[in-house]
Motif scaffolding. Sequence first.
Motif, PDB file in Angstrom:
ATOM      1  N   LEU A  85       0.619  -9.525   8.540  1.00 50.41           N
ATOM      2  CA  LEU A  85       1.236  -9.477   7.215  1.00 50.41           C
ATOM      3  C   LEU A  85       2.712  -9.101   7.252  1.00 50.41           C
ATOM      4  N   SER A  86       3.191  -8.653   8.400  1.00 51.67           N
ATOM      5  CA  SER A  86       4.577  -8.177   8.557  1.00 51.67           C
ATOM      6  C   SER A  86       4.894  -7.070   7.551  1.00 51.67           C
ATOM      7  N   LEU A  87       3.936  -6.174   7.385  1.00 52.92           N
ATOM      8  CA  LEU A  87       4.087  -5.009   6.511  1.00 52.92           C
ATOM      9  C   LEU A  87       3.621  -3.770   7.265  1.00 52.92           C
ATOM     10  N   TYR A  88       4.176  -2.645   6.909  1.00 47.54           N
ATOM     11  CA  TYR A  88       3.663  -1.399   7.450  1.00 47.54           C
ATOM     12  C   TYR A  88       2.434  -0.998   6.644  1.00 47.54           C
ATOM     13  N   PRO A  89       1.447  -0.389   7.282  1.00 46.54           N
ATOM     14  CA  PRO A  89       0.257   0.045   6.536  1.00 46.54           C
ATOM     15  C   PRO A  89       0.600   0.939   5.347  1.00 46.54           C
ATOM     16  N   ARG A  90       1.623   1.747   5.481  1.00 47.50           N
ATOM     17  CA  ARG A  90       2.000   2.633   4.368  1.00 47.50           C
ATOM     18  C   ARG A  90       2.505   1.831   3.162  1.00 47.50           C
ATOM     19  N   GLN A  91       3.086   0.635   3.406  1.00 43.81           N
ATOM     20  CA  GLN A  91       3.521  -0.210   2.297  1.00 43.81           C
ATOM     21  C   GLN A  91       2.314  -0.720   1.510  1.00 43.81           C
ATOM     22  N   LEU A  92       1.281  -1.133   2.220  1.00 42.05           N
ATOM     23  CA  LEU A  92       0.054  -1.567   1.545  1.00 42.05           C
ATOM     24  C   LEU A  92      -0.551  -0.416   0.756  1.00 42.05           C
ATOM     25  N   ARG A  93      -0.629   0.750   1.369  1.00 44.56           N
ATOM     26  CA  ARG A  93      -1.211   1.922   0.703  1.00 44.56           C
ATOM     27  C   ARG A  93      -0.439   2.252  -0.568  1.00 44.56           C
ATOM     28  N   ARG A  94       0.884   2.154  -0.522  1.00 45.04           N
ATOM     29  CA  ARG A  94       1.711   2.444  -1.705  1.00 45.04           C
ATOM     30  C   ARG A  94       1.384   1.481  -2.848  1.00 45.04           C
ATOM     31  N   VAL A  95       1.249   0.195  -2.520  1.00 47.30           N
ATOM     32  CA  VAL A  95       0.907  -0.802  -3.543  1.00 47.30           C
ATOM     33  C   VAL A  95      -0.461  -0.494  -4.141  1.00 47.30           C
ATOM     34  N   TRP A  96      -1.454  -0.231  -3.288  1.00 44.23           N
ATOM     35  CA  TRP A  96      -2.807   0.067  -3.777  1.00 44.23           C
ATOM     36  C   TRP A  96      -2.807   1.315  -4.644  1.00 44.23           C
ATOM     37  N   ASP A  97      -2.144   2.370  -4.181  1.00 41.48           N
ATOM     38  CA  ASP A  97      -2.114   3.623  -4.945  1.00 41.48           C
ATOM     39  C   ASP A  97      -1.437   3.424  -6.303  1.00 41.48           C
ATOM     40  N   ARG A  98      -0.354   2.656  -6.326  1.00 42.62           N
ATOM     41  CA  ARG A  98       0.356   2.400  -7.582  1.00 42.62           C
ATOM     42  C   ARG A  98      -0.568   1.677  -8.570  1.00 42.62           C
ATOM     43  N   GLN A  99      -1.321   0.691  -8.088  1.00 41.72           N
ATOM     44  CA  GLN A  99      -2.244  -0.041  -8.959  1.00 41.72           C
ATOM     45  C   GLN A  99      -3.325   0.882  -9.519  1.00 41.72           C
ATOM     46  N   VAL A 100      -3.853   1.744  -8.682  1.00 47.49           N
ATOM     47  CA  VAL A 100      -4.907   2.658  -9.118  1.00 47.49           C
ATOM     48  C   VAL A 100      -4.353   3.675 -10.118  1.00 47.49           C
ATOM     49  N   TYR A 101      -3.229   4.296  -9.806  1.00 45.99           N
ATOM     50  CA  TYR A 101      -2.691   5.365 -10.645  1.00 45.99           C
ATOM     51  C   TYR A 101      -2.143   4.863 -11.967  1.00 45.99           C
ATOM     52  N   THR A 102      -1.670   3.614 -12.008  1.00 45.39           N
ATOM     53  CA  THR A 102      -1.157   3.074 -13.269  1.00 45.39           C
ATOM     54  C   THR A 102      -2.237   2.367 -14.071  1.00 45.39           C
ATOM     55  N   GLY A 103      -3.417   2.199 -13.479  1.00 45.63           N
ATOM     56  CA  GLY A 103      -4.504   1.531 -14.170  1.00 45.63           C
ATOM     57  C   GLY A 103      -4.370   0.020 -14.215  1.00 45.63           C
ATOM     58  N   THR A 104      -3.503  -0.543 -13.390  1.00 45.74           N
ATOM     59  CA  THR A 104      -3.293  -1.997 -13.401  1.00 45.74           C
ATOM     60  C   THR A 104      -4.163  -2.734 -12.398  1.00 45.74           C
ATOM     61  N   GLY A 105      -4.889  -2.009 -11.578  1.00 51.17           N
ATOM     62  CA  GLY A 105      -5.727  -2.671 -10.585  1.00 51.17           C
ATOM     63  C   GLY A 105      -6.510  -1.665  -9.776  1.00 51.17           C
ATOM     64  N   GLN A 106      -7.129  -2.182  -8.734  1.00 49.96           N
ATOM     65  CA  GLN A 106      -7.938  -1.345  -7.860  1.00 49.96           C
ATOM     66  C   GLN A 106      -7.456  -1.491  -6.428  1.00 49.96           C
ATOM     67  N   ALA A 107      -7.802  -0.514  -5.620  1.00 50.14           N
ATOM     68  CA  ALA A 107      -7.545  -0.613  -4.182  1.00 50.14           C
ATOM     69  C   ALA A 107      -8.671  -1.429  -3.556  1.00 50.14           C
ATOM     70  N   PRO A 108      -8.395  -2.087  -2.439  1.00 49.60           N
ATOM     71  CA  PRO A 108      -9.480  -2.787  -1.734  1.00 49.60           C
ATOM     72  C   PRO A 108     -10.559  -1.792  -1.312  1.00 49.60           C
ATOM     73  N   GLU A 109     -11.727  -2.300  -1.039  1.00 51.65           N
ATOM     74  CA  GLU A 109     -12.818  -1.438  -0.594  1.00 51.65           C
ATOM     75  C   GLU A 109     -12.663  -1.147   0.894  1.00 51.65           C
ATOM     76  N   THR A 110     -12.675   0.115   1.258  1.00 53.46           N
ATOM     77  CA  THR A 110     -12.550   0.527   2.656  1.00 53.46           C
ATOM     78  C   THR A 110     -13.922   0.598   3.294  1.00 53.46           C
ATOM     79  N   VAL A 111     -14.049  -0.026   4.462  1.00 49.80           N
ATOM     80  CA  VAL A 111     -15.297   0.033   5.227  1.00 49.80           C
ATOM     81  C   VAL A 111     -15.083   0.956   6.416  1.00 49.80           C
ATOM     82  N   ALA A 112     -16.148   1.475   6.966  1.00 51.70           N
ATOM     83  CA  ALA A 112     -16.049   2.490   8.009  1.00 51.70           C
ATOM     84  C   ALA A 112     -15.626   1.951   9.371  1.00 51.70           C
ATOM     85  N   ASN A 113     -16.066   0.729   9.705  1.00 50.36           N
ATOM     86  CA  ASN A 113     -15.802   0.205  11.048  1.00 50.36           C
ATOM     87  C   ASN A 113     -15.872  -1.321  11.036  1.00 50.36           C
TER      88      ASN A 113
END
Length: 146
Positions: A85-113
């Motif tokens: 994706l040519s992105l840092y993992p923290r960039q993805l996390r920031r986008v997901w967190d922003r969507q969750v905290y603003t109520g505009t979306g959800q974070a992807p589902e995290t699986v264990a392994n």
Amino acid sequence: MFIPSINARLPAILGLFLTIGCSSCVVAEPVAIANSSVGLDAVSLNTARLVFSHQLAQWPNGTEVRVFVLPDNHNVHRTFAKHTLSLYPRQLRRVWDRQVYTGTGQAPETVANEQEMLYRIATTPGAVGYLSSEMIDETVHKLSVR
């Protein structure tokens, strides 16, 4: 009795350490995968970024996009984010967190392994995720990112 010196055995010993050490630290190139219901063989880099940042709601065939990811600290997750994706993992996390905290979306589902990732992608219509190339089997479909 002749006992070879440590210098004579050093190349073999170093080779053994390199073989053992690298097998646990090297991650095979992760591959994007999808459920067969997605119906695509390839997506653009931009589309892949939209999918994995959870900003694309439907596939072209109308199936709901379901995104599964590994934990942020997982080597496969970090390698996929950076190399595919040519992105840092923290960039993805920031986008997901922003969507969750603003109520505009959800974070992807995290699986264990990776085993759970394989199962969830194979059994969830519209699902997309990623795995180490050696983990992929016939139950999921490779999705090329161009």
